[in-house]
Structure formats: C-alpha cells, structure tokens
Design an enzyme around this catalytic site. Structure first.
Site, PDB file in Angstrom:
ATOM      1  N   CYS A 112       0.850  -0.926  -0.010  1.00 53.79           N
ATOM      2  CA  CYS A 112       0.133   0.045  -0.073  1.00 53.79           C
ATOM      3  C   CYS A 112       1.037   1.357   0.031  1.00 53.79           C
ATOM      4  O   CYS A 112       1.133   1.801   1.137  1.00 53.79           O
ATOM      5  CB  CYS A 112      -0.696  -0.236   1.176  1.00 53.79           C
ATOM      6  SG  CYS A 112      -1.767  -1.680   1.435  1.00 53.79           S
ATOM      7  N   ALA A 114       1.482   4.267  -2.125  1.00 55.09           N
ATOM      8  CA  ALA A 114       1.418   5.553  -2.626  1.00 55.09           C
ATOM      9  C   ALA A 114       1.430   6.687  -1.552  1.00 55.09           C
ATOM     10  O   ALA A 114       0.603   6.206  -0.658  1.00 55.09           O
ATOM     11  CB  ALA A 114       0.336   5.687  -3.522  1.00 55.09           C
ATOM     12  N   PRO A 115       2.241   7.745  -1.422  1.00 56.65           N
ATOM     13  CA  PRO A 115       2.865   8.324  -2.494  1.00 56.65           C
ATOM     14  C   PRO A 115       4.251   7.739  -2.563  1.00 56.65           C
ATOM     15  O   PRO A 115       5.035   8.313  -3.447  1.00 56.65           O
ATOM     16  CB  PRO A 115       2.770   9.683  -2.395  1.00 56.65           C
ATOM     17  CG  PRO A 115       2.642  10.133  -1.075  1.00 56.65           C
ATOM     18  CD  PRO A 115       1.691   8.797  -0.502  1.00 56.65           C
ATOM     19  N   GLY A 116       4.737   6.709  -1.928  1.00 59.98           N
ATOM     20  CA  GLY A 116       6.070   6.269  -1.996  1.00 59.98           C
ATOM     21  C   GLY A 116       7.164   6.882  -0.806  1.00 59.98           C
ATOM     22  O   GLY A 116       8.023   6.280  -1.088  1.00 59.98           O
ATOM     23  N   ASP A 136       0.137   0.069  -5.262  1.00 63.37           N
ATOM     24  CA  ASP A 136      -1.108   0.836  -4.743  1.00 63.37           C
ATOM     25  C   ASP A 136      -2.037   0.492  -5.566  1.00 63.37           C
ATOM     26  O   ASP A 136      -2.146   0.644  -6.861  1.00 63.37           O
ATOM     27  CB  ASP A 136      -0.723   2.188  -4.488  1.00 63.37           C
ATOM     28  CG  ASP A 136      -1.540   2.891  -3.348  1.00 63.37           C
ATOM     29  OD1 ASP A 136      -1.304   3.126  -2.311  1.00 63.37           O
ATOM     30  OD2 ASP A 136      -3.021   3.218  -3.715  1.00 63.37           O
ATOM     31  N   ARG A 141      -3.077   7.582  -7.661  1.00 64.26           N
ATOM     32  CA  ARG A 141      -2.017   7.746  -6.399  1.00 64.26           C
ATOM     33  C   ARG A 141      -0.884   6.776  -6.982  1.00 64.26           C
ATOM     34  O   ARG A 141       0.391   7.338  -6.573  1.00 64.26           O
ATOM     35  CB  ARG A 141      -2.555   7.200  -5.186  1.00 64.26           C
ATOM     36  CG  ARG A 141      -3.328   8.047  -4.484  1.00 64.26           C
ATOM     37  CD  ARG A 141      -3.824   7.324  -3.308  1.00 64.26           C
ATOM     38  NE  ARG A 141      -2.919   7.293  -2.114  1.00 64.26           N
ATOM     39  CZ  ARG A 141      -2.564   8.290  -1.190  1.00 64.26           C
ATOM     40  NH1 ARG A 141      -3.035   9.489  -1.303  1.00 64.26           N
ATOM     41  NH2 ARG A 141      -1.811   8.257  -0.299  1.00 64.26           N
ATOM     42  N   CYS A 234      -2.032   4.613  10.720  1.00 61.36           N
ATOM     43  CA  CYS A 234      -1.771   5.962  11.364  1.00 61.36           C
ATOM     44  C   CYS A 234      -2.925   6.297  12.165  1.00 61.36           C
ATOM     45  O   CYS A 234      -3.639   7.209  12.193  1.00 61.36           O
ATOM     46  CB  CYS A 234      -1.192   7.006  10.484  1.00 61.36           C
ATOM     47  SG  CYS A 234      -2.407   7.134   9.104  1.00 61.36           S
TER      48      CYS A 234
HETATM   49  C1  LIG Z   1      -1.216   5.124   4.597  1.00 65.77           C
HETATM   50  S1  LIG Z   1      -1.557   5.280   2.815  1.00 65.77           S
HETATM   51  C2  LIG Z   1       0.214   4.655   2.339  1.00 65.77           C
HETATM   52  C3  LIG Z   1       1.357   5.721   2.395  1.00 65.77           C
HETATM   53  C4  LIG Z   1       2.477   5.094   1.958  1.00 65.77           C
HETATM   54  N1  LIG Z   1       2.875   4.012   2.424  1.00 65.77           N
HETATM   55  C5  LIG Z   1       3.809   6.129   1.916  1.00 65.77           C
HETATM   56  O1  LIG Z   1       4.684   6.175   2.944  1.00 65.77           O
HETATM   57  O2  LIG Z   1       3.736   7.214   1.299  1.00 65.77           O
HETATM   58  C6  LIG Z   1      -2.202   3.969   2.346  1.00 65.77           C
HETATM   59  C7  LIG Z   1      -2.292   3.496   0.881  1.00 65.77           C
HETATM   60  O3  LIG Z   1      -3.121   2.231   0.586  1.00 65.77           O
HETATM   61  C8  LIG Z   1      -3.861   2.191  -0.592  1.00 65.77           C
HETATM   62  N2  LIG Z   1      -4.771   1.149  -0.622  1.00 65.77           N
HETATM   63  C9  LIG Z   1      -6.182   1.473  -0.060  1.00 65.77           C
HETATM   64  N3  LIG Z   1      -6.784   0.206  -0.140  1.00 65.77           N
HETATM   65  C10 LIG Z   1      -5.766  -0.658  -0.700  1.00 65.77           C
HETATM   66  C11 LIG Z   1      -5.700  -2.047  -1.268  1.00 65.77           C
HETATM   67  N4  LIG Z   1      -6.916  -2.866  -1.024  1.00 65.77           N
HETATM   68  N5  LIG Z   1      -4.651  -2.482  -1.690  1.00 65.77           N
HETATM   69  C12 LIG Z   1      -3.576  -1.884  -1.757  1.00 65.77           C
HETATM   70  N6  LIG Z   1      -3.389  -0.448  -1.718  1.00 65.77           N
HETATM   71  C13 LIG Z   1      -4.575   0.015  -1.051  1.00 65.77           C
HETATM   72  C14 LIG Z   1      -4.412   3.608  -0.763  1.00 65.77           C
HETATM   73  O4  LIG Z   1      -4.672   4.320  -1.892  1.00 65.77           O
HETATM   74  C15 LIG Z   1      -3.247   4.636  -0.046  1.00 65.77           C
HETATM   75  O5  LIG Z   1      -2.433   5.276  -1.071  1.00 65.77           O
END
Ligand SMILES: C[S@@+](CC[C@H](N)C(=O)[O-])C[C@H]1O[C@@H](n2cnc3c(N)ncnc32)[C@H](O)[C@@H]1O
EC number: 2.1.1.-
Length: 513
Positions: A112, A114-116, A136, A141, A234
């Site tokens: 999961c 994005a944005p990386g 992602d 994203r 978070c």
């Molecule tokens: C907390 S954010 C990630 C932040 C990222 N790890 C970073 O450090 O920049 C959670 C991400 O999970 C993605 N997401 C939501 N449901 C998901 C799924 N079923 N599988 C993969 N990604 C998912 C969202 O689009 C979102 O970008």
C-alpha cells in the site's frame, strides 16, 4: 485548540486512555506538529548531507537517516529536493521501514505504497540490489508513487497498480519482506491534517478493519518462510490495530509477533483493549496466548514522542530455512526470456540479446530497439551499473529486476527502471535514467552550483547558454550530445549541448514552479 476533533473520537479516547493520560493526549493537539526529512542514501550519505544542507537538522530517534526540520525552512523549495537528496516525511512515518530490517539483495514488497515515502526508504536500504515491488490499488495515486521512485534514483523497482489478491496469485511465497502501511481511519493524523478530522466518521474503523484483514491475508501467502511483515497504521482505534493483529494470528498460526524494543519513546500495544472491545460487543475474546502477543506491538503517541500517532507490528513467519529449490528456480527465471543474460565479459555492453530466428518481425523490431539501447549505453554511459534485464513495454525500454512473464496479466505502472524511448533507431534517454546516475557514470556532465541562478533556470525548463569548457567530457568524447546536468555534483536531468547552447530536457511535469 487549533484542530476541531470529532466528539465521538474524544469520548472514545477518554475511555480508552483514562482521565489522566487522556489529559496529556488531548493537550498534545495544542502543540505544533513536527516536520521531517529523510536523507536519500542512494544519492548522498547523511554525513555529506549534513555538511551541505542549508537548514538546521535535529535527529529523529527511531530513524538513522531522519531529521526534524522547521517547516518555515521550506525544504521543498531547494534544488537539492529536486535532486532527490531527501524526502519530506512525517517523522513517525519513518518508523515502519526501520523495523522491516531490509538488507541489500532481498525481495521486498510494499503493498500500500503511494505516494512512496516508505518505498523510497526501502529502496535506499536495498542499495540497488535485490528488488522492490511497490504497489497501490489507487490508479491516480500510483502516478505520484512512480514519480517518487524515479526522482529518488531507484534502479531496481517495479511499480504495480493492483489488488493484493491478484498480486498474491502471481507471487506465492516469493518475498523476503512485506510492508503493509495499511489504509486506515487516520485518527493519528488529525493534528497534521485537519481535513481528516473533519471528514472522519465512527463507522470507518470497522470498514477499514475489514480491508486490513484482507490485505494481511494476501500478504501472508506471498511471504517466504522465515520472512517478515511489518504492519502499520496511522490510527489509534484498537479495531484496526491490536484486533487486526489478533485476528490475523488466529487465522495464521504460522506467524508470531516479534516484540518491539520499547526505546525511543515507542509504547507497547494494548492487549487489554481487546477485552474492552469484546465487552462492548465490538470484538471477540481471543485466546490468552494470542492476546498477549499484541503487547509486543508498538504505538507512537503524540503526547509521548515528537511525531504523530502510529501503530506498528512486526510479524514473522516460522521456518527460517528458505524453500531453496523453489527460490533458485525463481531467481533463474529472470535470465530466461528474450532479453538474455547479462554479458559478464563486457560491463560496458551489458545486455546482449539471444540470437533470433529472424522469422518473427515483432522479435526483429524488438531486437532493433534493444540494440539502440545498447548503443546508447555504450556511447553515453561511462561504466554505469545497469541491473536487471532490458524489457520493452509500450515502446519504452526498462531494466527490470523481474522476468517479463512474472508481470503477465498484472496492472503494471512501471516494469522496471525506465531508461528511454526508441524512435527511428535512436534512444532518447528517460528522466529516471538521469536521476539514478552519478556523474561518474555519464560521458558528459554539466555541474551547476546551487548558489548559481542557472540551476533554477534549468529546473524551470529554460535553455541555457553554456561554454564548451564547462561541459566535462570523458576523454576523447566531444561535448556535443546528451549531458547529465547536476547540482553540486548530484544529478537532476538531461540537457543536449550544441554550439554553446544547452537544450533543456527536464520534463515539463517535474519543473520548478
Ligand atoms: C497510508 S497510505 C500509504 C502511504 C505510503 N505507504 C507512504 O509511505 O507514502 C495507504 C494507501 O493504501 C492504498 N490502498 C487502499 N486500499 C488498498 C488495497 N486494498 N490494496 C492496496 N493499497 C490500498 C491507498 O490508496 C493509500 O495510498
């Protein structure tokens, strides 16, 4: 109080924490949030960075390459940011990857991503060896994710835009390490992002808990025996944290929680909140040996550390021994397809293709395109390390750490390191090729000092007047042609020099505004 916290959230936190701790927790919303940057060690080591960085740094205890900075320093407005020397990242968000224990050469999945932020942190720990598959589910994203992978000079990553279930079908027991920075209700970000507090709804907690279970299940099937998953959120809600982990352990007896070292202000998980949930009819009672393990998880609290709220869990799959044969077979696949094995005899000519039959015109075209890449690499790159296999994808050339057939049927955003596009038999180098190169790997270099206005003009996309003498060329090379443009020795992008003019090749979407 600057942030308007939702009423239900306040009541719930008061109940969970008790009056005394709740008072400290609540008061933390009156103190300022913290800003951080993380040094990108693919480009510069922290000591060298400290010597050149123009703003004050204070170490972040749980991340060796992380530093607090004053938001007023505007770290996003410096040429070094455009050179990918650092990533702007919330301090607590730097913790999960530190627990993933990544070493160079491993296969790592960021599910999961994005944005990386965390993917670029993983890539730095891999130091260009092994592979990062970063994913992602949100197509929009993944654009930011791909850009960050490229800006930070990552050579060994594949970017996907897939569901975890579909990735799991393609990569059974494949990865050494998996990060799940899960989608969550975001309660820990209310101080940083008031919009999250405004839009939060109590039902989110249950909705996200369900999603987290599904993602963890897919991750479990992709992890090699002896491998490690780091799960982070978070948010404060126990449904998305201790309960998600307890449920996972119940379903996956082959996993255990690796207890965290409780230093640097990291607080333990709260198994008693599982009982609290069960008593309120919001959860089940777990066997004591499972509930007890959740104490080994970690929590970053805004009233205890200088950072926002986070939850962390390290999960290890029993069985340290790898399934050796399977692993070896997997590793060999990448040299079987049409790109051929890396030619070890001549590092300047690294990607020699397998001789073709000449009957298949597509194969002939593909060979010609790959030949253009090889010619470019030989003429323009000075002994650059070019890991992976050349791969054609939508007319573009990539160097991929994965065999092409591994990616069949998956939504691929980037199958590897984008090195260029071939048109009329000539390769136009890609921006990600430039950002990952060091000046010693390019035949021509123009270095612009950060103190000089020229660097900003370059980043704005302007053509520059540059005397021939300022182009540093490899012995015997003419200054005419593609030039790697650097700031104080750190790569920014390409220019094309001829007759005293540097045509700007910095991509429109990346420009300084
Ligand atoms: C907390 S954010 C990630 C932040 C990222 N790890 C970073 O450090 O920049 C959670 C991400 O999970 C993605 N997401 C939501 N449901 C998901 C799924 N079923 N599988 C993969 N990604 C998912 C969202 O689009 C979102 O970008």
């Amino acid at each position: 109080m600057a942030v308007q916290l939702p009423k239900e959230f306040i009541e719930r936190m008061r109940e969970l924490l008790g009056e005394e701790e709740f008072a400290h927790f609540y008061a933390s919303y009156d103190s300022p949030r913290f800003a951080g940057i993380r040094v990108n060690t693919l480009k510069i080591d922290p000591e060298a960075f400290k010597a050149v960085v123009p703003f004050d740094l204070r170490p972040i205890p749980w991340c060796q390459t992380g530093y607090y900075v004053e938001e007023q320093a505007k770290p996003g407005k410096h040429p070094y940011y455009h050179a990918g020397l650092y990533y702007i990242q919330e301090p607590s968000a730097m913790a999960p990857v530190e627990l993933l224990d990544v070493t160079p050469g491993e296969r790592v999945l960021d599910l999961c991503a994005a944005p990386g932020g965390k993917s670029t942190q993983i890539a730095a720990k891999l130091r260009g060896r092994g592979m990062l598959v970063t994913n992602d589910i949100n197509a929009e994203r993944t654009k930011a994710l791909a850009k960050n992978i490229e800006l930070y000079g990552v050579r060994n990553a594949v970017v996907l835009g897939e569901s975890p279930e579909r990735i799991a079908r393609a990569f059974p027991s494949f990865f050494d390490k998996i990060l799940i920075d899960a989608p969550c209700s975001g309660e820990g970000m209310f101080r940083k992002d008031e919009d999250m507090a405004r839009h939060w709804e109590p039902e989110w907690v249950r909705k996200y808990a369900g999603m987290q279970q599904e993602i963890l299940k897919s991750a479990a099937s992709m992890l090699a025996p002896g491998g490690r998953i780091v799960y982070s959120t978070c948010t404060f809600a126990p449904e998305e944290n201790e309960a998600t982990i307890a449920e996972f352990l119940l379903e996956h007896p082959e996993f255990r929680v690796v207890p965290l070292r409780l230093d640097d202000g990291i607080a333990p998980g709260r198994p008693e909140w599982l009982t609290w949930l069960a008593e309120w009819g919001e959860g089940k009672m777990y066997p004591p040996e499972i509930a007890a393990q959740t104490a080994g998880c970690g929590r970053l609290w805004p009233h205890k550390v200088e950072g926002e709220g986070h939850f962390l869990a390290v999960l290890e799959r029993h069985g340290a021994e790898k399934i050796q044969k399977e692993a070896e077979e997997d590793r060999n696949v990448s040299s079987k397809w049409e790109g051929g094995a890396r030619d070890k005899r001549n590092p300047r000519h690294p990607h020699r293709s397998r001789p073709g039959t000449g009957r298949d015109s597509k194969a002939v075209d593909d060979r010609e395109v790959l030949e253009s890449w090889r010619t470019f690499a030989q003429e323009q790159l000075d002994g650059a390390e070019l890991p992976g296999e050349p791969l054609l994808f939508g007319g573009n050339v990539y160097l991929s750490p994965l065999a092409k057939e591994r990616l069949d049927g998956l939504k691929v955003v980037r199958p590897g390191w984008y090195v260029g596009t071939v048109k009329n038999g000539r390769l136009t180098p890609g921006q990600p090729l430039a950002t990952a190169l060091s000046p010693t790997e390019a035949v021509r270099v123009l270095d612009l000092p950060s103190s000089d206005g020229g660097v900003i003009r370059y980043l704005k996309g302007e053509t520059l007047q540059v005397d021939k003498e300022r182009i540093r060329c490899r012995e015997g090379a003419s200054p005419k042609g593609y030039v790697l443009v650097t700031v104080d020795g750190y790569s920014l992008g390409w220019g094309k020099w001829q007759d005293g003019l540097l045509k700007n090749e910095y991509p429109a979407g990346w420009r300084w505004t």
